[in-house]
Every structure is written in C-alpha cells, then in structure tokens.
Design a protein around this motif. Structure first.
Motif, PDB file in Angstrom:
ATOM      1  N   SER A   1       0.827  -1.218   0.000  1.00  0.00           N
ATOM      2  CA  SER A   1       0.000   0.000   0.000  1.00  0.00           C
ATOM      3  C   SER A   1       0.859   1.265   0.000  1.00  0.00           C
ATOM      4  O   SER A   1       0.514   2.265  -0.642  1.00  0.00           O
ATOM      5  N   GLY A   2       1.997   1.236   0.694  1.00  0.00           N
ATOM      6  CA  GLY A   2       2.883   2.394   0.711  1.00  0.00           C
ATOM      7  C   GLY A   2       3.482   2.674  -0.641  1.00  0.00           C
ATOM      8  O   GLY A   2       3.571   3.836  -1.082  1.00  0.00           O
ATOM      9  N   THR A   3       3.900   1.635  -1.353  1.00  0.00           N
ATOM     10  CA  THR A   3       4.455   1.810  -2.700  1.00  0.00           C
ATOM     11  C   THR A   3       3.414   2.391  -3.640  1.00  0.00           C
ATOM     12  O   THR A   3       3.707   3.300  -4.435  1.00  0.00           O
ATOM     13  N   LEU A   4       2.195   1.877  -3.570  1.00  0.00           N
ATOM     14  CA  LEU A   4       1.116   2.411  -4.402  1.00  0.00           C
ATOM     15  C   LEU A   4       0.877   3.885  -4.094  1.00  0.00           C
ATOM     16  O   LEU A   4       0.679   4.710  -5.004  1.00  0.00           O
ATOM     17  N   ASN A   5       0.920   4.244  -2.815  1.00  0.00           N
ATOM     18  CA  ASN A   5       0.656   5.622  -2.397  1.00  0.00           C
ATOM     19  C   ASN A   5       1.672   6.599  -2.978  1.00  0.00           C
ATOM     20  O   ASN A   5       1.308   7.659  -3.489  1.00  0.00           O
ATOM     21  N   ILE A   6       2.952   6.253  -2.931  1.00  0.00           N
ATOM     22  CA  ILE A   6       3.961   7.206  -3.408  1.00  0.00           C
ATOM     23  C   ILE A   6       3.914   7.359  -4.929  1.00  0.00           C
ATOM     24  O   ILE A   6       4.210   8.452  -5.458  1.00  0.00           O
ATOM     25  N   PHE A   7       3.523   6.323  -5.649  1.00  0.00           N
ATOM     26  CA  PHE A   7       3.387   6.463  -7.100  1.00  0.00           C
ATOM     27  C   PHE A   7       2.158   7.306  -7.449  1.00  0.00           C
ATOM     28  O   PHE A   7       2.141   7.992  -8.477  1.00  0.00           O
ATOM     29  N   CYS A   8       1.135   7.266  -6.591  1.00  0.00           N
ATOM     30  CA  CYS A   8      -0.021   8.155  -6.782  1.00  0.00           C
ATOM     31  C   CYS A   8       0.386   9.614  -6.609  1.00  0.00           C
ATOM     32  O   CYS A   8      -0.079  10.495  -7.340  1.00  0.00           O
ATOM     33  N   ILE A   9       1.262   9.875  -5.631  1.00  0.00           N
ATOM     34  CA  ILE A   9       1.756  11.238  -5.433  1.00  0.00           C
ATOM     35  C   ILE A   9       2.510  11.717  -6.669  1.00  0.00           C
ATOM     36  O   ILE A   9       2.336  12.848  -7.131  1.00  0.00           O
ATOM     37  N   LEU A  10       3.354  10.857  -7.233  1.00  0.00           N
ATOM     38  CA  LEU A  10       4.085  11.216  -8.451  1.00  0.00           C
ATOM     39  C   LEU A  10       3.129  11.506  -9.608  1.00  0.00           C
ATOM     40  O   LEU A  10       3.380  12.404 -10.429  1.00  0.00           O
ATOM     41  N   ALA A  11       2.016  10.775  -9.668  1.00  0.00           N
ATOM     42  CA  ALA A  11       1.054  10.951 -10.766  1.00  0.00           C
ATOM     43  C   ALA A  11       0.426  12.341 -10.782  1.00  0.00           C
ATOM     44  O   ALA A  11      -0.041  12.799 -11.834  1.00  0.00           O
ATOM     45  N   TRP A  12       0.422  13.038  -9.628  1.00  0.00           N
ATOM     46  CA  TRP A  12      -0.125  14.398  -9.595  1.00  0.00           C
ATOM     47  C   TRP A  12       0.631  15.333 -10.542  1.00  0.00           C
ATOM     48  O   TRP A  12       0.073  16.314 -11.027  1.00  0.00           O
ATOM     49  N   THR A  13       1.908  15.056 -10.805  1.00  0.00           N
ATOM     50  CA  THR A  13       2.692  15.939 -11.684  1.00  0.00           C
ATOM     51  C   THR A  13       2.184  15.905 -13.123  1.00  0.00           C
ATOM     52  O   THR A  13       2.494  16.803 -13.906  1.00  0.00           O
ATOM     53  N   PHE A  14       1.418  14.876 -13.478  1.00  0.00           N
ATOM     54  CA  PHE A  14       0.936  14.741 -14.852  1.00  0.00           C
ATOM     55  C   PHE A  14      -0.476  15.292 -15.039  1.00  0.00           C
ATOM     56  O   PHE A  14      -1.039  15.179 -16.130  1.00  0.00           O
ATOM     57  N   THR A  15      -1.058  15.897 -14.003  1.00  0.00           N
ATOM     58  CA  THR A  15      -2.421  16.435 -14.124  1.00  0.00           C
ATOM     59  C   THR A  15      -2.444  17.783 -14.824  1.00  0.00           C
ATOM     60  O   THR A  15      -3.518  18.277 -15.181  1.00  0.00           O
ATOM     61  N   THR A  16      -1.292  18.401 -15.029  1.00  0.00           N
ATOM     62  CA  THR A  16      -1.175  19.633 -15.815  1.00  0.00           C
ATOM     63  C   THR A  16       0.035  19.514 -16.737  1.00  0.00           C
ATOM     64  O   THR A  16       1.066  18.972 -16.341  1.00  0.00           O
TER      65      THR A  16
ATOM     66  N   PHE B   1       5.616  17.329  -5.390  1.00  0.00           N
ATOM     67  CA  PHE B   1       5.129  15.980  -5.658  1.00  0.00           C
ATOM     68  C   PHE B   1       6.306  15.053  -5.985  1.00  0.00           C
ATOM     69  O   PHE B   1       6.349  13.907  -5.521  1.00  0.00           O
ATOM     70  N   LEU B   2       7.252  15.555  -6.769  1.00  0.00           N
ATOM     71  CA  LEU B   2       8.428  14.762  -7.117  1.00  0.00           C
ATOM     72  C   LEU B   2       9.315  14.521  -5.896  1.00  0.00           C
ATOM     73  O   LEU B   2       9.780  13.397  -5.664  1.00  0.00           O
ATOM     74  N   PHE B   3       9.545  15.566  -5.091  1.00  0.00           N
ATOM     75  CA  PHE B   3      10.370  15.416  -3.890  1.00  0.00           C
ATOM     76  C   PHE B   3       9.754  14.401  -2.929  1.00  0.00           C
ATOM     77  O   PHE B   3      10.450  13.557  -2.346  1.00  0.00           O
ATOM     78  N   ALA B   4       8.435  14.486  -2.751  1.00  0.00           N
ATOM     79  CA  ALA B   4       7.741  13.568  -1.844  1.00  0.00           C
ATOM     80  C   ALA B   4       7.854  12.123  -2.346  1.00  0.00           C
ATOM     81  O   ALA B   4       8.003  11.191  -1.554  1.00  0.00           O
ATOM     82  N   PHE B   5       7.785  11.943  -3.643  1.00  0.00           N
ATOM     83  CA  PHE B   5       7.937  10.609  -4.230  1.00  0.00           C
ATOM     84  C   PHE B   5       9.305  10.017  -3.903  1.00  0.00           C
ATOM     85  O   PHE B   5       9.413   8.850  -3.497  1.00  0.00           O
ATOM     86  N   LEU B   6      10.368  10.816  -4.049  1.00  0.00           N
ATOM     87  CA  LEU B   6      11.722  10.331  -3.785  1.00  0.00           C
ATOM     88  C   LEU B   6      11.922   9.992  -2.308  1.00  0.00           C
ATOM     89  O   LEU B   6      12.530   8.974  -1.961  1.00  0.00           O
ATOM     90  N   ILE B   7      11.402  10.837  -1.430  1.00  0.00           N
ATOM     91  CA  ILE B   7      11.507  10.558   0.011  1.00  0.00           C
ATOM     92  C   ILE B   7      10.691   9.324   0.374  1.00  0.00           C
ATOM     93  O   ILE B   7      11.091   8.508   1.212  1.00  0.00           O
ATOM     94  N   GLY B   8       9.538   9.166  -0.283  1.00  0.00           N
ATOM     95  CA  GLY B   8       8.715   7.987  -0.052  1.00  0.00           C
ATOM     96  C   GLY B   8       9.423   6.704  -0.452  1.00  0.00           C
ATOM     97  O   GLY B   8       9.303   5.676   0.228  1.00  0.00           O
TER      98      GLY B   8
END
Length: 508
Positions: A306-321, A425-432
């Motif tokens: 679940s944690g791995t899925l969560n951090i990839f969801c955070i990264l996906a926010w960068t593609f919404t614009t 979003f990218l920074f949070a993904f890397l820390i995750g």
C-alpha cells in the motif's frame, strides 16, 4: 465520577460494549474532523486570504503540538486514570472549535487568520494529552489478535460517515456561493460549528468506554530514559525511521493537494468534495480487505504494497497539468483519488497496528508516545518547508518537450512539466521511496512476498465489489488467475507464521 475510574477486570459483555462504543466514537470523531480539518479548513483559510506559508504553518500546528505527548506520558503514568484524562482533555480541546466557528462574525483578514491559528493551537495542544492517554488505553482494551479486523471495521464506519458528510458539505458550500447573499466564510463557520457538536457527542461516548487498570512498568525510568527506551531496540528503531520518513513525504505535499485543486486547477468545492468522496469510497471498499490481510499475514507486508502504491499516486499528480489543465486532467484526478484511497486505507491501518503490535505491553505508553513524537516532528516540519518554498517554485519551471522537425511541418509534444507544487510531488515521491527502503529493515512474523498480498487483495476486493452490486455483468468480473496459484504458498506461510510464534522468534 466513578464511571470514569479504571476497573481491575472486564467481563466479555463489558468488553464487547466497550468495543462498540469505540466504533461509535470513531464515527463522531470522523464527523468532527470532516468539518473542522483537511480540505474544508484549508479552504476556510484561503477564503480569509491565507498565503502558502500560512497554510504550511496551519498544517504543521496539529502534528508539532503532539510533541506535548512527552510531558503527557508522565501525566498518564502519574495519574494512571487514562479514561478521566481523555474525557477532560477531549472536552476542553473541542470547546475551542466553537471559538473558531465564531471568528468570521467578529474578525476577518489577518486578524481572523491569527485568531484561527490561536484557536487551532489550543485545540491541538489539549488533543495531545487525549491522544497519549487514548493510545495506551486502546492498547490494553483491544485484543491483539483482533487489532487488524477491529480497526478496519472502525475505520470503515468512520469513512462511511466522512464520505457522506464531505459530499453534503461540498454541495452546501457551492449552493451558498451560488446564492451570493453572504460571505463564504460564514458557510465554513456553520460547518465548523457542527464539527464542534459532533466532537462533544464523541466526548460523551468516550466516557462510556471501560478502562482496564494500567499495567505496572517493570521499572520506573526518568523522562529521558523513558523517551530513549524504544530507540534501544533495533527493530522498533527501524520502524520509527520508516514512519518518520514516510510522514515527512506525506505532509510535504498533503496539505497542498487542496490548494492545488482550488487555486491551480480552479475546481469548485463541490468537485473537490466529490473527488474526496471518491477516494473515501475506495478506502471504504478496501479497508476491510487490508485488515484481513494484516491479520492473516503481517502489517509490514500490507505496508509495503500500500505504501508503494501511495507514493506512485503522489508522483502521478505531476501529470495532471502540462503545464495547465488539459483533456486528461479530470480522468487522471479520478484514477489518482481512487488509487490513493485504496493505498491510504492500507497505510493507516497497518502503520497503526504494527506500532501497537511491536510495543511491549508494560511499556506501551512510552513506545507509543515515542512513535507519535517522531511522526509529529516529521509531519510538523515538512509542511512549513513546503509552504516556505512554494512561492519560490511558483516562479520556476522544468519542461521536457519532444520535437519533430521536417521540411513540411514542426511538431512539439510536451511530455513532462514541473511548476510550483509539482516539484514537491516529485520530492515527496523520492523521500517515499527511501521510506519503503527503510521498511524492509523492520522484522515482523508472517511476512510474505508482495505478489501474494497483491493477488489476495485483488481476489478479495473483487468478491466485495460483486457482493456490493446487483449488475449482472459485474457479478462475473474475471477472477485473478494467480490468486488461486498462491494458495499453496499461503498455506506454507501460515504454517511458518505459527511455527515462528511458537519458537518466540518475533522480537523488538
């Protein structure tokens, strides 16, 4: 006030009544938090003119003030009446929500924001004492072998209430804006008032839950020794490092999701609330499955997936614009919120359970408080850093464009774009990613490979969806083939788990 006193032993009937009251309190607390925290609190502050740094500070106050659990440990250990402490601190803490609800009637602008901050400080500060007493109390009340299933049930009821009320609140705010008769700040004031009412109802429910007497610690320790004790045990120390890194990543961006939706994408509160409900619905469907898997295998295995899925969801926010709203913005937001709801259910459930499971009973207060301290520091520092640098990155942009030039035409495709909050979003993904690496160092009986958790999750979730729908076609949704093939592995894992428990291999 004899009903607030601890009891030496509980009958099965008293225990079951207490557990039902804990679930009712979860619904009341969820109602309170829906109206007084999260997206609606941030929108309230934005409506009064809050800046990014103020949003960061506002988000940092509750977790930072959880550091008051350090002296709270000694209050709990000294008084040794956790129920009485919880009831009084809950009543005082939640009374400040009424103060916050009144702010729009006598203040606005910077003064209103300062009063909001003051009210939140007192509310969160008193809540720290409540949390310290509550965690230790629940550790003694709830049977260890039922932690996963019980808390998944409690979270399920709480989320059902939050889901309904979030959508209703979003529609109420949009309707208020449509009428245009009064300032929007008054509509948020109404929501916060009802949050206060729900909080006081929850306080009464807490007073009906029985409290077992506290276990006497093996030895009395001084303050610093009490706090340092969990860090002397390598396994629990690794768990604390994971939780610290994870919460830093989450709170670096978490408070700004609402800011991003409201200010960057210009979505209405109704749509924002609708996306929130969508996430909560997926949470509600999956939380019981995660609870079953946590009890059947291990909390660590659930956290890893679940944690791995969560951090990839955070990264996906960068593609919404790219770099502004485009045709895939809303479909992406829908998918992200569904997957984040699923992931969040597993993370919240398993992270809470694994701390309770690995904390020794006779030292539960100090271990649980140390966990809260680490999370508080990470969750308090991260949003301040995020708010402080948000304006800096607003004026910065990174773009990756693929171009095609020919004698007849010139084509350019923007494949990746970072601007403003996208960087976070990218920074949070890397820390995750780092936090998941640290999770691998935690030891817990019952660990299995990720593919087993994934296959079992899909299999059980599919069954739940089929049971929830009357649509004939969906009732024959394809089974996940490898779910059946994993049964032999699962039987073997269960046997190994039983043998490990008998051999006493699970250590802190």
């Amino acid at each position: 006030m004899s009903h607030l006193e601890p009891v030496k032993s509980l009958s099965d009937e008293e225990l079951q009544a207490g557990l039902r009251a804990v679930i009712k309190d979860g619904v009341a607390s969820s109602t309170m938090l829906t109206f007084t925290a999260g997206v609606f609190l941030i929108a309230f502050a934005l409506e009064m003119g809050a800046s990014n740094i103020f949003i960061g500070i506002l988000a940092a106050v509750p977790p930072l003030l959880q550091l008051l659990q350090i002296p709270s440990i000694f209050i709990v250990e000294k008084i040794r009446k956790r129920k009485k402490i919880a009831v009084y601190s809950a009543g005082l803490s939640r009374s400040f929500l009424f103060f916050i609800a009144l702010i729009p009637f006598f203040a606005s602008g910077k003064l209103g924001l300062m009063l909001l901050l003051v009210g939140l400080v007192f509310h969160a500060g008193l809540n720290a004492l409540l949390v310290c007493a509550w965690n230790s109390w629940m550790r003694d009340l709830i049977p260890v072998n039922r932690l996963g299933s019980f808390f998944s049930q409690r979270l399920g009821f709480s989320m059902a209430a939050a889901m309904t009320l979030s959508l209703a609140a979003g529609l109420f705010l949009d309707y208020w804006k449509y009428l245009g008769n009064y300032s929007l700040t008054f509509s948020y004031s109404i929501l916060i008032f009802w949050g206060f009412v729900a909080g006081m109802v929850g306080t009464y429910i807490i007073s009906t839950i029985p409290e077992p007497e506290m276990s006497r610690p093996v030895e009395q320790m001084k303050m610093l020794e009490l706090i340092r004790e969990p860090f002397k045990h390598p396994n629990f120390k690794n768990l604390l490092i994971f939780l610290g890194a994870w919460n830093f990543a989450l709170y670096l961006v978490g408070p700004f999701f609402a800011v991003y939706l409201i200010k960057r994408l210009h979505l209405s509160m109704g749509i924002v609330a609708g996306l929130t409900v969508l996430s909560q619905l997926s949470y509600l469907i999956s939380v019981k499955v995660w609870g079953n898997l946590a009890d059947r295998f291990s909390n660590k295995s659930v956290l890893n997936v679940s944690g791995t899925l969560n951090i990839f969801c955070i990264l996906a926010w960068t593609f919404t614009t790219l770099p502004e709203k485009y045709s895939l913005t809303m479909p992406l937001l829908v998918v992200i919120h569904i997957l984040m709801g699923i992931a969040t259910a597993g993370v919240i459930l398993a992270s809470g359970n694994i701390v309770l499971k690995l904390a020794p009973r006779e030292k539960a207060t100090s271990y649980l408080a140390s966990n809260s301290i680490i999370i508080s520091l990470a969750a308090g520092i991260a949003p301040i850093i995020g708010g402080g640098f948000a304006d800096f990155f607003t004026k910065r942009e990174f773009s990756w464009t693929i171009e095609w030039n020919s004698p007849a035409e010139h084509l350019a495709f923007q494949t990746f774009n970072l601007r403003g909050l996208d960087f976070f979003f990218l920074f949070a993904f890397l820390i995750g990613l780092y936090s998941i690496h640290r999770l691998a160092m935690v030891k817990e009986v019952g660990e299995v490979k990720d593919k087993i958790i994934v296959s079992e999750f899909f299999s059980q979730t599919t069954n739940r969806i089929r049971n929830l729908t009357t649509v004939g076609g969906l009732r024959y949704f394809p089974q996940i083939p490898f779910a059946r093939r994993s049964k032999n592995i699962i039987r073997k894992t269960k046997k190994e788990k039983t043998d490990s428990i008998q051999d006493g291999k699970e250590k802190i």
